[in-house]
Design a protein around this motif. Structure first.
Motif, PDB file in Angstrom:
ATOM      1  N   HIS A  33     -10.950   7.754   2.062  1.00  0.00           N
ATOM      2  CA  HIS A  33     -12.182   7.832   2.858  1.00  0.00           C
ATOM      3  C   HIS A  33     -12.928   6.510   2.839  1.00  0.00           C
ATOM      4  CE1 HIS A  33     -16.041   9.560   4.337  1.00  0.00           C
ATOM      5  NE2 HIS A  33     -15.213  10.306   5.023  1.00  0.00           N
ATOM      6  N   ASP A  34     -12.894   5.815   1.701  1.00  0.00           N
ATOM      7  CA  ASP A  34     -13.536   4.492   1.621  1.00  0.00           C
ATOM      8  C   ASP A  34     -12.887   3.509   2.598  1.00  0.00           C
ATOM      9  OD1 ASP A  34     -15.244   5.366  -0.342  1.00  0.00           O
ATOM     10  OD2 ASP A  34     -14.146   4.431  -2.009  1.00  0.00           O
ATOM     11  N   VAL A  35     -11.565   3.612   2.769  1.00  0.00           N
ATOM     12  CA  VAL A  35     -10.824   2.662   3.603  1.00  0.00           C
ATOM     13  C   VAL A  35     -10.849   3.050   5.073  1.00  0.00           C
ATOM     14  CG1 VAL A  35      -8.536   1.678   4.076  1.00  0.00           C
ATOM     15  CG2 VAL A  35      -9.326   1.929   1.715  1.00  0.00           C
ATOM     16  N   PHE A  36     -10.625   4.327   5.369  1.00  0.00           N
ATOM     17  CA  PHE A  36     -10.435   4.761   6.754  1.00  0.00           C
ATOM     18  C   PHE A  36     -11.544   5.667   7.297  1.00  0.00           C
ATOM     19  CE2 PHE A  36      -5.915   4.057   5.451  1.00  0.00           C
ATOM     20  CZ  PHE A  36      -5.621   3.049   6.369  1.00  0.00           C
ATOM     21  N   LYS A  39     -11.307   9.328   9.620  1.00  0.00           N
ATOM     22  CA  LYS A  39      -9.942   9.312  10.164  1.00  0.00           C
ATOM     23  C   LYS A  39      -8.907   9.603   9.069  1.00  0.00           C
ATOM     24  CE  LYS A  39     -10.125   5.211  12.008  1.00  0.00           C
ATOM     25  NZ  LYS A  39      -9.704   3.964  12.733  1.00  0.00           N
ATOM     26  N   SER A  40      -9.272   9.341   7.827  1.00  0.00           N
ATOM     27  CA  SER A  40      -8.342   9.574   6.713  1.00  0.00           C
ATOM     28  C   SER A  40      -8.049  11.053   6.502  1.00  0.00           C
ATOM     29  CB  SER A  40      -8.926   9.013   5.408  1.00  0.00           C
ATOM     30  OG  SER A  40     -10.082   9.757   5.017  1.00  0.00           O
ATOM     31  N   LEU A  41      -8.915  11.911   7.033  1.00  0.00           N
ATOM     32  CA  LEU A  41      -8.811  13.334   6.713  1.00  0.00           C
ATOM     33  C   LEU A  41      -7.581  13.997   7.322  1.00  0.00           C
ATOM     34  CD1 LEU A  41     -12.606  13.990   7.031  1.00  0.00           C
ATOM     35  CD2 LEU A  41     -11.270  14.305   4.962  1.00  0.00           C
ATOM     36  N   VAL A  80     -14.140  18.525   8.805  1.00  0.00           N
ATOM     37  CA  VAL A  80     -13.319  19.719   8.572  1.00  0.00           C
ATOM     38  C   VAL A  80     -12.259  19.862   9.659  1.00  0.00           C
ATOM     39  CG1 VAL A  80     -13.327  22.235   8.401  1.00  0.00           C
ATOM     40  CG2 VAL A  80     -15.156  20.915   7.321  1.00  0.00           C
ATOM     41  N   GLU A  81     -12.644  19.606  10.906  1.00  0.00           N
ATOM     42  CA  GLU A  81     -11.695  19.732  12.014  1.00  0.00           C
ATOM     43  C   GLU A  81     -10.540  18.738  11.865  1.00  0.00           C
ATOM     44  OE1 GLU A  81     -13.811  19.391  15.679  1.00  0.00           O
ATOM     45  OE2 GLU A  81     -14.694  21.394  15.529  1.00  0.00           O
ATOM     46  N   LEU A  82     -10.836  17.518  11.467  1.00  0.00           N
ATOM     47  CA  LEU A  82      -9.787  16.514  11.274  1.00  0.00           C
ATOM     48  C   LEU A  82      -8.854  16.914  10.126  1.00  0.00           C
ATOM     49  CD1 LEU A  82     -11.958  13.297  11.696  1.00  0.00           C
ATOM     50  CD2 LEU A  82     -10.072  13.990  13.195  1.00  0.00           C
ATOM     51  N   PHE A  83      -9.441  17.414   9.065  1.00  0.00           N
ATOM     52  CA  PHE A  83      -8.673  17.858   7.901  1.00  0.00           C
ATOM     53  C   PHE A  83      -7.718  18.992   8.282  1.00  0.00           C
ATOM     54  CE2 PHE A  83      -8.703  20.676   4.035  1.00  0.00           C
ATOM     55  CZ  PHE A  83      -7.910  19.875   3.233  1.00  0.00           C
ATOM     56  N   PHE A 172      -2.627  -4.295   1.904  1.00  0.00           N
ATOM     57  CA  PHE A 172      -1.738  -3.644   0.944  1.00  0.00           C
ATOM     58  C   PHE A 172      -2.295  -2.278   0.545  1.00  0.00           C
ATOM     59  CE2 PHE A 172      -0.475  -2.960  -3.580  1.00  0.00           C
ATOM     60  CZ  PHE A 172       0.868  -2.692  -3.349  1.00  0.00           C
ATOM     61  N   VAL A 173      -3.595  -2.203   0.361  1.00  0.00           N
ATOM     62  CA  VAL A 173      -4.225  -0.925  -0.006  1.00  0.00           C
ATOM     63  C   VAL A 173      -3.949   0.129   1.067  1.00  0.00           C
ATOM     64  CG1 VAL A 173      -6.431   0.252  -0.404  1.00  0.00           C
ATOM     65  CG2 VAL A 173      -6.002  -1.989  -1.449  1.00  0.00           C
ATOM     66  N   LYS A 174      -3.979  -0.275   2.316  1.00  0.00           N
ATOM     67  CA  LYS A 174      -3.714   0.673   3.405  1.00  0.00           C
ATOM     68  C   LYS A 174      -2.309   1.261   3.291  1.00  0.00           C
ATOM     69  CE  LYS A 174      -6.915  -1.442   6.725  1.00  0.00           C
ATOM     70  NZ  LYS A 174      -7.032  -2.187   8.009  1.00  0.00           N
ATOM     71  N   THR A 175      -1.335   0.431   2.887  1.00  0.00           N
ATOM     72  CA  THR A 175       0.044   0.935   2.752  1.00  0.00           C
ATOM     73  C   THR A 175       0.155   1.946   1.613  1.00  0.00           C
ATOM     74  OG1 THR A 175       0.828  -0.784   1.205  1.00  0.00           O
ATOM     75  CG2 THR A 175       0.917  -1.289   3.561  1.00  0.00           C
ATOM     76  N   LEU A 176      -0.751   1.846   0.652  1.00  0.00           N
ATOM     77  CA  LEU A 176      -0.731   2.778  -0.490  1.00  0.00           C
ATOM     78  C   LEU A 176      -1.236   4.170  -0.111  1.00  0.00           C
ATOM     79  CD1 LEU A 176      -2.217   0.434  -3.255  1.00  0.00           C
ATOM     80  CD2 LEU A 176       0.180   1.109  -3.004  1.00  0.00           C
ATOM     81  N   LEU A 177      -1.777   4.308   1.095  1.00  0.00           N
ATOM     82  CA  LEU A 177      -2.405   5.568   1.513  1.00  0.00           C
ATOM     83  C   LEU A 177      -1.564   6.359   2.499  1.00  0.00           C
ATOM     84  CD1 LEU A 177      -6.033   4.187   1.799  1.00  0.00           C
ATOM     85  CD2 LEU A 177      -5.171   5.772   0.060  1.00  0.00           C
ATOM     86  N   GLU A 178      -0.285   5.989   2.633  1.00  0.00           N
ATOM     87  CA  GLU A 178       0.618   6.766   3.490  1.00  0.00           C
ATOM     88  C   GLU A 178       0.684   8.209   2.987  1.00  0.00           C
ATOM     89  OE1 GLU A 178       2.668   6.127   6.306  1.00  0.00           O
ATOM     90  OE2 GLU A 178       1.213   4.495   6.439  1.00  0.00           O
ATOM     91  N   PRO A 179       0.818   9.181   3.896  1.00  0.00           N
ATOM     92  CA  PRO A 179       0.873  10.589   3.461  1.00  0.00           C
ATOM     93  C   PRO A 179       2.063  10.865   2.536  1.00  0.00           C
ATOM     94  CG  PRO A 179       0.515  10.461   5.833  1.00  0.00           C
ATOM     95  CD  PRO A 179       0.835   9.067   5.373  1.00  0.00           C
ATOM     96  N   HIS A 180       1.859  11.804   1.675  1.00  0.00           N
ATOM     97  CA  HIS A 180       2.876  12.315   0.760  1.00  0.00           C
ATOM     98  C   HIS A 180       4.088  12.774   1.579  1.00  0.00           C
ATOM     99  CE1 HIS A 180       3.209  14.476  -3.333  1.00  0.00           C
ATOM    100  NE2 HIS A 180       4.379  14.658  -2.752  1.00  0.00           N
ATOM    101  N   ARG A 181       5.253  12.242   1.295  1.00  0.00           N
ATOM    102  CA  ARG A 181       6.447  12.621   2.050  1.00  0.00           C
ATOM    103  C   ARG A 181       6.859  14.058   1.710  1.00  0.00           C
ATOM    104  NH1 ARG A 181      12.458   9.770   1.615  1.00  0.00           N
ATOM    105  NH2 ARG A 181      13.592  11.410   2.743  1.00  0.00           N
ATOM    106  N   CYS A 182       7.263  14.798   2.722  1.00  0.00           N
ATOM    107  CA  CYS A 182       7.757  16.159   2.520  1.00  0.00           C
ATOM    108  C   CYS A 182       9.287  16.129   2.570  1.00  0.00           C
ATOM    109  CB  CYS A 182       7.207  17.086   3.603  1.00  0.00           C
ATOM    110  SG  CYS A 182       7.726  18.801   3.401  1.00  0.00           S
ATOM    111  N   TYR A 183       9.915  16.839   1.641  1.00  0.00           N
ATOM    112  CA  TYR A 183      11.383  16.822   1.522  1.00  0.00           C
ATOM    113  C   TYR A 183      12.022  18.131   1.986  1.00  0.00           C
ATOM    114  CZ  TYR A 183      10.266  12.674  -1.137  1.00  0.00           C
ATOM    115  OH  TYR A 183       9.777  11.444  -1.503  1.00  0.00           O
ATOM    116  N   TYR A 184      11.248  18.956   2.667  1.00  0.00           N
ATOM    117  CA  TYR A 184      11.735  20.270   3.078  1.00  0.00           C
ATOM    118  C   TYR A 184      12.985  20.168   3.950  1.00  0.00           C
ATOM    119  CZ  TYR A 184      11.862  24.737   5.553  1.00  0.00           C
ATOM    120  OH  TYR A 184      12.267  25.919   6.107  1.00  0.00           O
TER     121      TYR A 184
END
Length: 276
Positions: A33-36, A39-41, A80-83, A172-184
Motif C-alpha cells: 500500500h505504501d508503494v502502490f 491499486k495494490s489491493l 474493498v471493491e479492489l480487494f 527493485f521494491v516493486k518487483t518484490l511485490l508480485e502476487p503469490h504464485r498459485c501452483y494449482y
C-alpha cells in the motif's frame, strides 16, 4: 483426520475428505500500500487466495469455496471493491467459489490507514487421493522446486526494514511485490499424467528449513544440491541486509515456492513438463 502441523486441516465427511486453511498476507499489505496505494489491493486479494489454495493443495485438495475478512480503522468502499476484485480473479482461475466475506471497521484496534486481510478456504478430495508425505516419502526420493514469483507473503517485516534504511532501489521494491504464485494448475497437470506425488511442500514462513519437516517422515531430511543457489532477487536482499545463508533459508523461499517430492524414476518426466 490428518496430522498436527499440516498445511491444511482435514475432516472426513461422507466418504470425502474436506481440507481447510486460514491465512493472511502479513506485513506485505503495508509495503504494497505504501508503494502502490489502493491499486495494490487487487494483487493483495490474489495473494490471499493463492496462498490458501497452495496450502490445501499440499494434501491434494481441489478448492471448493473461499471466505474473506477485511478489517481497518476506517472502511474505504473503493478499497474493498479492489480487494474483492483480486480475490474474484484468483478464485475464478482456480475453479473456486467466493462464497462470502466480512468487513470490520475497528478504530482503536487498527492503525489509521492500515488494513488487515484474512482468507479461509475449503477444498475436498477422495480419501484415496490424499497426498501424505509422512506416509509415502522414501529415502533417495527427489525434490523438484517450482519457481516462486518473489517472496510471496513472507519475510516482509525484514524487507520493510531494508526499505526504511533506504537500502533497496524503488524499482527493485516493486518487483518484490508480485502476487503469490498459485501452483494449482501445475500440480493438476502432474496428476492428470498419473505421476505419483509422494509429497508437496508449500514454502511459507520458515522457508526451506522449517517447511519440509512438516511433510517428511521422522528420520528423513531434505538435502539441497551442492550447486543450489538462491535466485538473483534474494541474493540482492542477502547482500543489502547482510543476512547469513542460514537466515535466508529460514526466512525466505529463496526462489522456490513449491516442492514436489517423487521417486527418482519420475524426475525427468516432471522436469520436462516445467522446463522454461
Amino acid at each position: 483426520y490428518g496430522d498436527f502441523g499440516d498445511f491444511g486441516g482435514m475432516f472426513k465427511f461422507k466418504g470425502s475428505i474436506l481440507v481447510s486453511s486460514t491465512d493472511g498476507v502479513g506485513t506485505k499489505s503495508i509495503l504494497a500500500h505504501d508503494v502502490f496505494g489502493n491499486k495494490s489491493l487487487v494483487n493483495l486479494g490474489k495473494d490471499l487466495v493463492n496462498h490458501c489454495v497452495n496450502d490445501i493443495l499440499v494434501k491434494g485438495a481441489h478448492p471448493l469455496f473461499f471466505l474473506d475478512y477485511f478489517a481497518s480503522s476506517n472502511i474505504d468502499k473503493d478499497a474493498v471493491e479492489l480487494f474483492v476484485e483480486g480475490i474474484s480473479q484468483s478464485c475464478k482461475s482456480t475453479e473456486c467459489v467466493l462464497l462470502g466475506g466480512e468487513t470490520a471497521e475497528m478504530p482503536g484496534v487498527y492503525i489509521d490507514g492500515k488494513m488487515d486481510f484474512v482468507g479461509t478456504i475449503v477444498g475436498c478430495l477422495d480419501e484415496k487421493d490424499v497426498i501424505d508425505g509422512k506416509r509415502d516419502v522414501k529415502k533417495n526420493d527427489v525434490v523438484i522446486g517450482l519457481r516462486s514469483s518473489g517472496p510471496h507473503t513472507n519475510g516482509y517485516s525484514l524487507i520493510r526494514k531494508l526499505v526504511r534504511d533506504e537500502l533497496l532501489d524503488d524499482e527493485f521494491v516493486k518487483t518484490l511485490l508480485e502476487p503469490h504464485r498459485c501452483y494449482y494448475r501445475d500440480v493438476k497437470r502432474i496428476r492428470e499424467r498419473s505421476i505419483p506425488i509422494h509429497a508437496l511442500c508449500h514454502i511459507t514462513g520458515g522457508g526451506l528449513i522449517e517447511n519440509p519437516k512438516r511433510v517428511l517422515p521422522d528420520g528423513l531430511s531434505l538435502k539441497l544440491n551442492d550447486d543450489f543457489e538462491i535466485s538473483d532477487m534474494f541474493k540482492i536482499l542477502q547482500v543489502k541486509g547482510n543476512i547469513s545463508d542460514n537466515e535466508m533459508l529460514r526466512v525466505f523461499n529463496c526462489g522456490v515456492g513449491m516442492m514436489i517430492i517423487t521417486s527418482e524414476m519420475y524426475k525427468n518426466d516432471i522436469l520436462d513438463m516445467f522446463r522454461g
